[in-house]
Design a protein around this motif. Structure first.
Motif, mmCIF file in Angstrom:
data_model
loop_
_atom_site.group_PDB
_atom_site.id
_atom_site.type_symbol
_atom_site.label_atom_id
_atom_site.label_comp_id
_atom_site.label_asym_id
_atom_site.label_seq_id
_atom_site.Cartn_x
_atom_site.Cartn_y
_atom_site.Cartn_z
ATOM 1 N N GLY A 220 0.855 -1.148 -0.077
ATOM 2 C CA GLY A 220 -0.062 -0.213 0.043
ATOM 3 C C GLY A 220 1.032 1.257 -0.051
ATOM 4 O O GLY A 220 2.151 1.069 0.296
ATOM 5 N N ASN A 221 0.427 2.318 -0.255
ATOM 6 C CA ASN A 221 1.349 3.650 -0.335
ATOM 7 C C ASN A 221 1.867 3.866 1.273
ATOM 8 O O ASN A 221 1.116 3.834 2.259
ATOM 9 C CB ASN A 221 0.557 4.858 -0.788
ATOM 10 C CG ASN A 221 1.384 5.889 -0.723
ATOM 11 O OD1 ASN A 221 1.994 6.452 0.307
ATOM 12 N ND2 ASN A 221 1.491 6.370 -2.023
ATOM 13 N N LYS A 222 3.104 3.950 1.241
ATOM 14 C CA LYS A 222 3.923 4.052 2.465
ATOM 15 C C LYS A 222 3.432 5.105 3.360
ATOM 16 O O LYS A 222 3.241 4.941 4.416
ATOM 17 C CB LYS A 222 5.487 4.061 2.054
ATOM 18 C CG LYS A 222 6.264 3.644 3.217
ATOM 19 C CD LYS A 222 7.791 3.681 2.644
ATOM 20 C CE LYS A 222 8.552 5.029 2.666
ATOM 21 N NZ LYS A 222 9.616 5.312 2.235
ATOM 22 N N HIS A 223 3.353 6.279 2.661
ATOM 23 C CA HIS A 223 2.995 7.557 3.311
ATOM 24 C C HIS A 223 1.529 7.424 3.972
ATOM 25 O O HIS A 223 1.199 7.671 4.979
ATOM 26 C CB HIS A 223 3.023 8.829 2.423
ATOM 27 C CG HIS A 223 4.409 8.908 1.748
ATOM 28 N ND1 HIS A 223 5.390 9.273 2.441
ATOM 29 C CD2 HIS A 223 4.690 8.759 0.455
ATOM 30 C CE1 HIS A 223 6.651 9.188 1.505
ATOM 31 N NE2 HIS A 223 6.144 8.851 0.464
ATOM 32 N N GLY A 224 0.729 6.880 3.024
ATOM 33 C CA GLY A 224 -0.628 6.676 3.341
ATOM 34 C C GLY A 224 -0.800 5.743 4.702
ATOM 35 O O GLY A 224 -1.354 6.212 5.640
ATOM 36 N N LEU A 225 0.027 4.703 4.619
ATOM 37 C CA LEU A 225 -0.244 3.770 5.727
ATOM 38 C C LEU A 225 0.715 4.322 7.059
ATOM 39 O O LEU A 225 0.097 4.052 8.205
ATOM 40 C CB LEU A 225 0.623 2.492 5.376
ATOM 41 C CG LEU A 225 -0.120 1.397 4.464
ATOM 42 C CD1 LEU A 225 0.711 0.609 3.949
ATOM 43 C CD2 LEU A 225 -1.433 0.887 4.960
ATOM 44 N N GLN A 226 1.604 5.239 6.632
ATOM 45 C CA GLN A 226 2.207 5.855 7.973
ATOM 46 C C GLN A 226 1.007 6.877 8.620
ATOM 47 O O GLN A 226 0.895 7.014 9.824
ATOM 48 C CB GLN A 226 3.438 6.726 7.491
ATOM 49 C CG GLN A 226 4.575 6.261 7.634
ATOM 50 C CD GLN A 226 5.574 6.811 6.828
ATOM 51 O OE1 GLN A 226 5.743 7.848 6.191
ATOM 52 N NE2 GLN A 226 6.879 5.895 6.963
#
Ligand code: HEM
Length: 432
Positions: free
Chosen positions: A99-105
């Motif tokens: 999944g998008n790394k920043h989104g998951l962060q």
């Protein structure tokens, strides 16, 4: 002469090796064309536009049960062949999600369990979940479900509008949150507030999961989502505060130490951080309200649409339980009910796919899969295959026969694992 003999033998061996290698790893998985990146952009666009489930079904229908596409420029395989799905689920090589790394962060999910990207941490945290979802908690689950359902059914008049209608999905969400609280947290909570924050958290999750990296370059674009994602963790902080206070004030600990207490003790021993504890409690609380409640809602709908199934279920309940209170030991005798649960999950799955990433190079069904490849297991599509007697129909006949072990070893099959009712079979399958 000697040199040319050795060269000839070596060349022969090399040819043989290449032949074997080529047989082992087939050239490429069918799928949309790359065409200087345009094909890759189009497939990514389809995922963003129609959603992951619809796009996966589209590609499986178009290219078959093993398809290659691109998401965010990354090679992505969509698998709906049962043996390939089984391969991925049973090997440690696909433990992480994508999944998008920043989104998951933004969601804290990158350091959690359900959407982990960090295998070492995932293994550590997962052991707390595994412990909390087996043994004593299974014994307590029946009582917690019965008490909570009774409580909310008694509150039904408060939840009925002036047209005499009840928001059944909301009712089920409240019950599932309350059951999770009773089993894993055990503090006074405003279930309505928690349910609405969980829904907000899921909406943000859906909005951010596949967003392109460029979206996170401009704070003004994502800050609304970031703020929305913080609401639930803040509520969890407050609940954890209550739990810590209750633990400090307790004169003696219960025989049964719940999930959250275990996590808090682990934090005090330096094994987990405060953020780990918060994320684990958050994930345990969100696990049921958007899966179990929707599944139960579909089940009620299916019962209403199939009166003959309702009759069979009621007959079985009358025979096995009668006028008595339901007990754990009764569950293994409710065969029609178990069959009904399996078929409902097959016919109307709430989660149709699972997203994984290869953490090592591998070969699936003869195709080479490189480290970092995204994998979508399209289990919703797989469960509508010819293996079932009536794949496109809701029918208890689809799970009538027990599947032989021979089949299970070679293929993934939904009803093959032993169901430890009342926890949903898929949950136990993913955890163990
Ligand atoms: C009908 C109900 C449910 C469905 C359909 C469902 C489905 C799923 C799916 C598809 C995954 C991801 C699997 C994967 O990628 O391998 C998952 C993971 C998980 N679910 Fe559920 N779930 C349900 C209920 C629950 C409940 C009630 C709980 C806890 C009380 C729970 C806890 C978890 C956990 C902890 C994971 C992460 C497992 C891991 O990483 O090993 N689920 N679930």
């Amino acid at each position: 002469m000697l040199f040319s003999g050795t060269t000839a033998i070596l060349s022969l061996l090399l040819c043989l090796f290449m032949l074997v290698w080529n047989c082992k790893a087939k050239a490429s998985i069918p799928g949309s064309i790359f065409c200087m990146g345009i094909g890759a952009l189009l497939s990514y666009g389809r995922f963003l536009w129609t959603g992951i489930g619809n796009a996966s079904n589209y590609y499986n229908e178009k290219y078959g049960d093993m398809v290659r596409v691109w998401i965010g420029g990354k090679e992505t395989l969509i698998l709906s062949r049962s043996s390939a799905v089984h391969h991925v689920l049973k090997r440690g090589k696909y433990a992480t999600r994508f999944g998008n790394k920043h989104g998951l962060q933004c969601l804290g999910m990158n350091d959690g369990v359900i959407f982990n990207c960090n295998v070492t941490l995932w293994k550590k945290l997962r052991s707390y979940f595994a412990k909390a979802l087996t043994g004593p908690v299974l014994q307590k689950a029946v009582a917690a479900c019965t008490d909570s359902t009774t409580l909310y059914l008694n509150k039904l008049p408060e939840m009925t509008n002036h047209h005499g209608q009840v928001d059944v999905l909301m009712l089920l969400r409240l019950i599932t949150v309350d059951v999770s609280n009773r089993l894993f947290l055990n503090v006074p909570m405003d279930e309505k507030e928690v349910v609405s924050k969980i829904q907000q958290y899921f909406d943000t999750w859906q909005a951010l999961l596949l967003k392109p990296d460029i979206f996170f370059m401009f704070k003004w674009m994502y800050q609304r989502h970031e703020a929305a994602a913080q609401e639930l963790p803040k509520a969890i902080d407050n609940l954890l505060e209550k739990k810590r206070k209750a633990l400090l004030e307790a004169e003696k600990l219960d025989d049964y130490i719940d999930f959250t207490s275990e996590l808090i003790f682990a934090q005090s021993h330096g094994e987990l951080s405060a953020d780990n504890v918060k994320q684990c409690v958050l994930e345990m609380l969100i696990a049921a309200p958007d899966t179990m409640s929707v599944t139960l809602f579909y089940m009620l709908m299916l019962i209403a649409q199939h009166p003959e199934v309702e009759r069979k279920l009621l007959e079985e309940i009358d025979t096995v339980i009668g006028e008595n209170e339901i007990q754990n030991r009764d569950l293994q005798n409710l065969k029609v009910l178990e069959n009904f649960i399996n078929e409902s999950l097959r016919f109307h799955p709430v989660v149709e796919f699972s997203m994984r990433r290869a953490i090592e190079d591998d070969v699936i069904e003869g195709y080479t899969v490189r480290k970092g490849t995204n994998i979508i297991l399209n289990m919703g599509w797989m469960h509508k295959g010819d293996f079932f007697l009536k794949p496109n129909e809701f029918s208890l006949d689809n799970f009538h026969k027990t599947v032989s072990n021979n089949f299970v070893h070679n293929k993934y099959y939904p009803g093959s694992y032993k169901s430890n009712f009342p926890f949903p079979s898929p949950l136990l399958f993913v955890l163990f």
